[in-house]
Write a protein that holds these residues in place. Structure first.
Motif: not given
Lengths: 300, 228
Positions: B31, B33, B35-36, B88, B133, B135, B157, B159, B188, B192, B195-196
């Motif tokens: 995952i 930036s 990631f779609l 999921f 969602k 999922l 996206d 997930i 991840k 991305t 940041f998290e």
């Protein structure tokens, strides 16, 4: 082209986000407002989770007002005594607002409450703008009317002399106004300039010269405090979303500054009022319509 | 075209890690930036005379389940706190089995919280909330050329990072005859992830960096857009 927002944990079309930012900046530039009270509801409408919309809008508000404060600091247009009094009230208001947001998020009522508040704010502002425009152009055309009148506020105790604004009023009034604006910033992410400025002029009786600088000073500090609290308590500020909003809204504001002189100000105000009513109508529709999905899961 | 890719994948897997009778076209998803969501191809071979059920189950996480109910004019959320909700959940089967048919195989339902009981309203609500969602879903494995099967599906996206266990059950007369498991890892990566992690572990640093960035970006954009 979609773009992944790491804290919101969704991917969103970058062009939608950029157009939204440019549009918000354009409106902000035309009307001299921070744009927070438009960006938060619009972000929610395009699918950003409400808490993340609030947190990220706070950053945009901080960014857009901080550069303005620098200009007003250089022009010495800030009444620091008044600003600091309101900030003291604002700190408590912001903390209350952020905790309220956190609590509502936990019980799952955030979307209802936020949407309701935005609807009231948007419709209230729209009515105020349309009424003011009508007052100037229809009801009181060619008549002079007083901006400031003495009210019960001037009879409150604990009076203090605000030298810059040449006011001798109770310290409680700016404290309470600061608290209210802080509460709004912490809870909804908006700067609240469109409420603060009329309060400073009509309720406190401040001169228009120092009103803009002082309100920007107050909003910048309060949004900064709110930003730290949102990150510490709610962890709802999306870095990527905030930066995209800052850059695109600056572009929108720049476009506005170029076209503003070519546009009729009174027509613009009416248009703005109508725009606010449209956004409020969408939120109202979302509030009352039967939801497509009855169940929702939020991971902790 | 798809059959060619499938055949190549099947051959390549048989030479690498073909211990069970199924595989995926990828076992790691990043995952970042861009990631779609990610399309995953599930493929393999089934034994004649046995049914196949493949269950994807993501890491269990704490969560809150909200159910909307109308009070007056408003739709109000009623909350339930939950200790373990899979991030999921997907069920593939051949021939197609409904969830009610899977409920008849206790050795499967015992191992998966989300399908433990057919009567649980709470589990139904969780499944519906996850379905919204993207999922949770149920699908049929498509048969190609005799005993081969294949299916394409999308990891959405939204997930969460973590392992997704891929469980294969071979069924005969509603009894599990064979079981194998693989893992699909979702991580991840890049900015991305940073940041998290920073927001969770060093929120003060995150806030300070964000403030500096917002001032700098605001000044640069003002300068760039207003000067011409």
């Amino acid at each position: 082209m979609n773009f992944y927002l790491p804290i919101a944990e969704i991917s969103i079309n970058i062009y939608v986000l950029l157009s939204l930012g440019v549009g918000i900046g354009f409106i902000s530039g035309l009307f001299g407002i921070g744009g927070g009270f438009i960006s938060s509801p619009l972000l929610i409408l395009v699918g950003v989770p409400p808490a993340v919309a609030v947190g990220s809008t706070t950053v945009q508000v901080f960014a857009s007002t901080s550069t303005g404060v620098i200009n007003h600091y250089q022009k010495k247009n800030i009444d620091y005594q008044m600003g600091i009094t309101m900030i003291v009230g604002g700190v408590f208001g912001t903390l209350t607002g952020v905790l309220l947001l956190n609590n509502l998020q936990n019980i799952g009522a955030i979307d209802n409450y936020l949407s309701s508040i935005y609807v009231v704010l948007l419709l209230g502002t729209a009515i105020f703008i349309l009424y003011e425009t009508a007052k100037v152009n229809i009801f009181y055309k060619n008549k002079k009317f007083k901006l400031h009148q003495h009210s019960w506020i001037h009879g409150l105790p604990f009076k203090f002399k605000y030298r810059k604004s040449k006011l001798y009023i109770s310290i409680l009034a700016p404290l309470f106004i600061g608290f209210g604006i802080g509460l709004l910033t912490g809870f909804t992410g908006i700067g609240g300039g469109f409420i603060l400025i009329p309060c400073m002029i009509y309720l406190l009786g401040m001169t228009t010269i120092s009103v803009i600088g002082t309100s920007l000073f107050n909003i910048t500090i309060i949004s900064l405090i709110s930003l730290f609290l949102q990150i510490a308590i709610n962890q709802n500020v999306d870095f990527v979303l905030a930066i995209i909003l800052i850059v695109s809204s600056s572009l929108g504001a720049a476009i506005a500054s170029r076209v503003i002189e070519k546009l009729d100000q009174e027509n613009l105000k009416v248009l703005f009022g109508v725009l606010l009513v449209i956004i409020a109508s969408f939120l109202l529709y979302e509030l009352f319509r039967t939801p497509n999905n009855l169940y929702r899961i939020d991971y902790v | 075209m798809f059959k060619v890719i499938f055949t190549i994948l099947l051959i390549s897997c048989s030479s690498i890690s073909w211990s069970a009778k199924f595989s995926l076209d990828k076992f790691n998803i990043e995952i970042n930036s861009n990631f779609l969501g990610e399309e995953v191809v599930l493929f393999g071979q089934k034994d004649d005379g046995k049914d196949l059920i493949i269950i994807f189950e993501g890491t269990e996480k704490q969560g809150k389940l909200f159910k909307k109910s109308k009070k007056g004019l408003f739709w109000i959320n009623n909350r339930k706190d939950l200790d373990k909700i899979p991030s999921f959940f997907a069920i593939f089967s051949t021939p197609k089995k409904s969830i009610n048919e899977i409920f008849l195989i206790p050795s499967i339902t015992r191992s998966h919280f989300l399908i433990q009981s057919s009567f649980s309203e709470k589990l139904y609500q969780i499944r519906e909330a996850l379905r919204v969602k993207g999922l949770y879903f149920e699908d049929e494995l498509q048969s190609v050329e005799g005993s081969l099967f294949i299916n394409k599906f999308k990891i959405p996206d939204n997930i969460s990072a973590g392992n997704i266990k891929v469980n294969l059950y071979e069924i005969k007369d509603n009894k599990v005859k064979n079981f194998s498991q693989k893992k699909l890892n979702i991580q991840k990566k890049g900015i991305t992830s940073r940041f998290e992690t920073m927001l969770e572990e060093q929120s003060l640093v995150y806030a300070v960096i964000l403030v500096i960035f917002s001032i700098v970006f605001s000044l640069i954009s003002n300068w760039l857009f207003r000067r011409r």
